[in-house]
Design a protein around this motif. Structure first.
Motif, short mmCIF file in Angstrom:
data_model
loop_
_atom_site.label_atom_id
_atom_site.label_comp_id
_atom_site.label_asym_id
_atom_site.label_seq_id
_atom_site.Cartn_x
_atom_site.Cartn_y
_atom_site.Cartn_z
N SER A 29 0.82 -1.21 0.00
CA SER A 29 0.00 0.00 0.00
C SER A 29 0.85 1.27 0.00
CB SER A 29 -0.94 0.01 1.21
OG SER A 29 -0.18 0.01 2.41
N GLN A 30 2.12 1.12 0.35
CA GLN A 30 3.04 2.27 0.39
C GLN A 30 3.48 2.67 -1.02
OE1 GLN A 30 5.56 1.97 3.97
NE2 GLN A 30 7.21 2.65 2.64
N GLY A 31 3.28 1.79 -2.01
CA GLY A 31 3.65 2.10 -3.38
C GLY A 31 5.14 2.34 -3.53
N ASP A 32 5.50 3.37 -4.28
CA ASP A 32 6.90 3.69 -4.53
C ASP A 32 7.52 4.56 -3.44
OD1 ASP A 32 6.89 2.29 -6.89
OD2 ASP A 32 6.36 4.03 -8.11
N THR A 33 6.73 4.91 -2.44
CA THR A 33 7.21 5.80 -1.39
C THR A 33 8.04 5.03 -0.36
OG1 THR A 33 5.24 7.17 -1.62
CG2 THR A 33 6.49 7.44 0.40
N TRP A 34 9.19 5.60 -0.01
CA TRP A 34 10.02 5.08 1.07
C TRP A 34 9.84 6.02 2.25
CZ3 TRP A 34 12.38 0.48 0.49
CH2 TRP A 34 12.46 -0.02 -0.81
N LEU A 35 9.85 5.47 3.45
CA LEU A 35 9.66 6.29 4.64
C LEU A 35 10.90 6.26 5.52
CD1 LEU A 35 6.00 5.34 5.58
CD2 LEU A 35 6.80 7.43 4.46
N TYR A 36 11.34 7.45 5.89
CA TYR A 36 12.44 7.59 6.84
C TYR A 36 11.81 7.91 8.19
CZ TYR A 36 16.47 9.49 9.26
OH TYR A 36 17.46 9.73 10.18
N LYS A 37 12.15 7.13 9.20
CA LYS A 37 11.55 7.28 10.53
C LYS A 37 12.62 7.49 11.59
CE LYS A 37 7.77 4.20 9.20
NZ LYS A 37 7.12 2.91 9.47
N GLY A 38 13.56 8.35 11.31
CA GLY A 38 14.67 8.59 12.22
C GLY A 38 14.37 9.64 13.27
N ARG A 39 15.41 10.05 13.93
CA ARG A 39 15.34 11.03 15.02
C ARG A 39 14.65 12.32 14.56
NH1 ARG A 39 19.90 11.31 19.12
NH2 ARG A 39 19.90 9.28 18.20
N GLY A 40 13.69 12.76 15.34
CA GLY A 40 13.01 14.02 15.05
C GLY A 40 11.92 13.92 14.01
N CYS A 41 11.67 12.72 13.48
CA CYS A 41 10.63 12.55 12.46
C CYS A 41 9.29 12.27 13.13
CB CYS A 41 10.93 11.33 11.59
SG CYS A 41 12.25 11.59 10.43
N PRO A 42 8.22 12.61 12.43
CA PRO A 42 6.92 12.18 12.93
C PRO A 42 6.91 10.65 12.98
CG PRO A 42 6.69 13.62 11.02
CD PRO A 42 8.13 13.33 11.19
N LYS A 43 6.13 10.08 13.84
CA LYS A 43 6.11 8.62 13.99
C LYS A 43 5.74 7.90 12.71
CE LYS A 43 5.52 8.71 18.91
NZ LYS A 43 4.92 8.16 20.09
#
Length: 119
Positions: free
Chosen positions: A45-59
């Motif tokens: 469902s995320q498609g071509d999008t990659w998500l960065y979930k590092g320090r200071g990022c929204p959850k």
């Protein structure tokens, strides 16, 4: 010495130092993704999008693209990702792979700021 800086999105990033091997096309990028199984935990469902979930990022994470990679110690490869503002960040491919899981918990990195609490 801290090599991190903040990008225009307010994220703490580690800019690449030295030569970046940029992917010239989707096939090269896909070879790298397959080689390290980076998409293993990525929901369809995320498609071509990659998500960065590092320090200071929204959850929920911040969208990014896989830009290329760097070779260090003549044998190890490190990903270079690009954020929407064009800033680049170095990350281990295993870390980005784990961040794709909907169960990934970045609360260890999450720091509630006044802006995040109000936003």
């Amino acid at each position: 010495m801290d090599s991190y800086c903040k990008n225009s999105l307010g994220l703490r990033v580690l800019p690449p130092m030295g030569e970046i091997i940029k992917f010239n096309n989707v096939e090269e990028q896909q070879e790298f993704i397959d080689k390290y199984e980076i998409a293993k935990y990525k929901p369809t469902s995320q498609g071509d999008t990659w998500l960065y979930k590092g320090r200071g990022c929204p959850k929920k994470g911040v969208p990014c693209t896989i830009y290329g990679y760097q070779v260090f110690n003549e044998m190890h490869e490190q990903l270079v990702i690009e954020f929407l503002d064009g800033s680049l960040h170095c990350i281990l491919y295993t870390h980005l792979k784990e961040m794709q899981s909907s169960k990934y918990d970045n609360s260890v990195y999450y720091e509630v700021t006044k802006e995040a609490a109000e936003g």
